[in-house]
Write an enzyme that holds these catalytic residues in place. Sequence first.
Site, PDB file in Angstrom:
ATOM      1  N   LEU A  12       0.833  -1.203   0.000  1.00 13.49           N
ATOM      2  CA  LEU A  12       0.000   0.000   0.000  1.00 13.49           C
ATOM      3  C   LEU A  12       0.869   1.256   0.000  1.00 13.49           C
ATOM      4  CD1 LEU A  12      -2.805  -0.886   2.586  1.00 13.49           C
ATOM      5  CD2 LEU A  12      -3.048  -0.652   0.110  1.00 13.49           C
ATOM      6  N   GLY A  16       9.906   6.176   5.347  1.00 14.71           N
ATOM      7  CA  GLY A  16      11.299   6.081   5.745  1.00 14.71           C
ATOM      8  C   GLY A  16      11.552   5.016   6.795  1.00 14.71           C
ATOM      9  N   ASP A 128       3.295  15.872  11.231  1.00 14.78           N
ATOM     10  CA  ASP A 128       3.515  15.573   9.809  1.00 14.78           C
ATOM     11  C   ASP A 128       2.190  15.672   9.059  1.00 14.78           C
ATOM     12  OD1 ASP A 128       4.971  14.927   7.527  1.00 14.78           O
ATOM     13  OD2 ASP A 128       4.759  12.765   7.826  1.00 14.78           O
TER      14      ASP A 128
END
Length: 168
Positions: A12, A16, A128
């Site tokens: 999917l 990192g 984020d």
Amino acid sequence: TVLGDFEVVGPLARGGMGKIVAAEDRRLGRPVALKVLLEPAGDALGRFEREALITARLQHPGIIPVYEAGRWPSGEPFFSMKHVAGRPLDKVIGELCTLEDRLAILPRIAAAADAIAYAHSQRIVHRDLKPGNVLIGEFGETVVIDWGLAKDLDAGEDSVERIPERKT
């Protein structure tokens, strides 16, 4: 490929620190998104486990629910989440051409903001947040994903949370 009680269907996403695969939970017969750590060593292991624990604590319809977290028999950590069939907000926005279409997406953006406001009320900061980390599901659901950089404002700077071992 079978990993524990999960049958892997396909990839999917990849980040990192880990990768997410579509899988079938063979015990419960439901699709899941399974996150696994790419290299389970050093700081990555603590960050991965912290992500699982923080995400699992955030019980809100606009935040991806964690179903299970643990370790494979080989020792690598994993966690399973709801598999949201949909697309990232940035892709959805990129296809909107008319003002009417753009205005129609505003409730989805408000839903993402509501989920983040809930996280903030729990003293969790995502760190984020971007359109790629907001999924718009096929049924209109809006779900904030990828809490890997999240910070618990009540945790100490050097705190490393661990997923407790399962008692059988």
